[in-house]
Design a protein around this motif. Sequence first.
Motif, PDB file in Angstrom:
ATOM      1  N   UNK A   1       0.861  -1.171   0.000  1.00  0.00           N
ATOM      2  CA  UNK A   1       0.000   0.000   0.000  1.00  0.00           C
ATOM      3  C   UNK A   1       0.912   1.240   0.000  1.00  0.00           C
TER       4      UNK A   1
ATOM      5  N   UNK B   1       0.544   4.442   0.378  1.00  0.00           N
ATOM      6  CA  UNK B   1       0.352   5.402   1.470  1.00  0.00           C
ATOM      7  C   UNK B   1       0.939   4.866   2.782  1.00  0.00           C
ATOM      8  N   UNK B   2       0.843   3.575   2.984  1.00  0.00           N
ATOM      9  CA  UNK B   2       1.346   2.995   4.231  1.00  0.00           C
ATOM     10  C   UNK B   2       2.861   3.117   4.342  1.00  0.00           C
ATOM     11  N   UNK B   3       3.532   3.262   3.219  1.00  0.00           N
ATOM     12  CA  UNK B   3       4.985   3.432   3.271  1.00  0.00           C
ATOM     13  C   UNK B   3       5.383   4.869   2.933  1.00  0.00           C
ATOM     14  N   UNK B   4       4.395   5.762   3.021  1.00  0.00           N
ATOM     15  CA  UNK B   4       4.704   7.181   2.914  1.00  0.00           C
ATOM     16  C   UNK B   4       4.873   7.710   1.500  1.00  0.00           C
ATOM     17  N   UNK B   5       4.441   6.946   0.521  1.00  0.00           N
ATOM     18  CA  UNK B   5       4.564   7.422  -0.866  1.00  0.00           C
ATOM     19  C   UNK B   5       3.201   7.920  -1.334  1.00  0.00           C
TER      20      UNK B   5
ATOM     21  N   UNK C   1       1.950  10.335  -6.669  1.00  0.00           N
ATOM     22  CA  UNK C   1       2.116   9.455  -7.816  1.00  0.00           C
ATOM     23  C   UNK C   1       2.056  10.327  -9.066  1.00  0.00           C
TER      24      UNK C   1
ATOM     25  N   UNK D   1      12.856   5.601  -7.467  1.00  0.00           N
ATOM     26  CA  UNK D   1      11.566   6.312  -7.436  1.00  0.00           C
ATOM     27  C   UNK D   1      10.791   6.108  -8.724  1.00  0.00           C
TER      28      UNK D   1
ATOM     29  N   UNK E   1       6.880   7.448  -7.890  1.00  0.00           N
ATOM     30  CA  UNK E   1       6.239   7.568  -6.576  1.00  0.00           C
ATOM     31  C   UNK E   1       7.196   8.254  -5.622  1.00  0.00           C
TER      32      UNK E   1
END
Lengths: 155, 155
Positions: free
Chosen positions: A59, A61-65, A68, A95, A113
């Motif tokens: 996910x 968002x869960x890893x701060x990205x 997009x 990236x 990302x």
Amino acid sequence: MERKLDAIDKRILSVLQRDAKLTNVELADAVSLSPSPTLSRVKSLERDNVISRYIALLNPEAVGLNVNVFVRVRLEKQSREILSAFEAAIMAHEEVLDCYLMSGEADYLLRVAVPDVASLERLTIDRLSRMPGVANIQSSFALKEVKAHSPLPLG
Amino acid sequence: MERKLDAIDKRILSVLQRDAKLTNVELADAVSLSPSPTLSRVKSLERDNVISRYIALLNPEAVGLNVNVFVRVRLEKQSREILSAFEAAIMAHEEVLDCYLMSGEADYLLRVAVPDVASLERLTIDRLSRMPGVANIQSSFALKEVKAHSPLPLG
DNA sequence: AATGAAAGACTTCCTTC
DNA sequence: GAAGGAAGTCTTTCATT
């Protein structure tokens, strides 16, 4: 490069593209075949590189990205040396998640990302625009992911 | 939405994004931890939706999908109803592998995989252009996949 | 291809540190 | 949190139909 696939192969591939964590017994059940032939079909599909690999999807968002972005990069000219040098430089940038050479002009479409807009600026201005042969860069933000990582359709 | 990840979590995610078929014992070895804490970390990452799912990747050529195209679709206007109707229609088209709503104008960027150019024409002309609210469609061929399905960078 | 069985490997849980 | 060990489950192979 292409391989004959029967209806059972297609069912197997369809299931594994959606969930690769099924046990062989569950997969066999899902495709209405017993476990032994199911396993041998899977192994054969792996051997013939129809299935290329298995990956975990995260996910973002869960890893701060949270950002997009699609970036179009136009090169000055299409010489093989310039394209190769650019592609090698892209491979070194983690990236950049996807990169395609596009038809028409000498340009590439990248999907990137990054955690925030500041990171995007650093990437495009400090790094991409300084790559060999780059003439022009244009970024477009993805506001919403409607669909991604969809299984390939198998007719 | 975001979760704290320590260095070991990041190593686990980095490995699983590249190869989800490792056994827990192999994964534990790769991250220099014993199997039990490794497994409980993986389960925790799954529970918290950092890992969203596991999938098999296929070789597109092996299943006869030789044409990879980016399609930009512009809608007449940005009303919520029109966007929703368009997105629902896209979800029903399995040739559309990815779809993003883009910033700027009311447009979507799609990535589509089809067996040949004739199929692309049928898709764009007979189907996409007839979707609700579609004003304009523009296709660009991907000549080469330089990079795809890359792991997300974890800082 | 399906079935059934057997061996080995892996996951999973629990206790201890 | 991490390690170690035990129990149960799954994969995998092989012989048979």
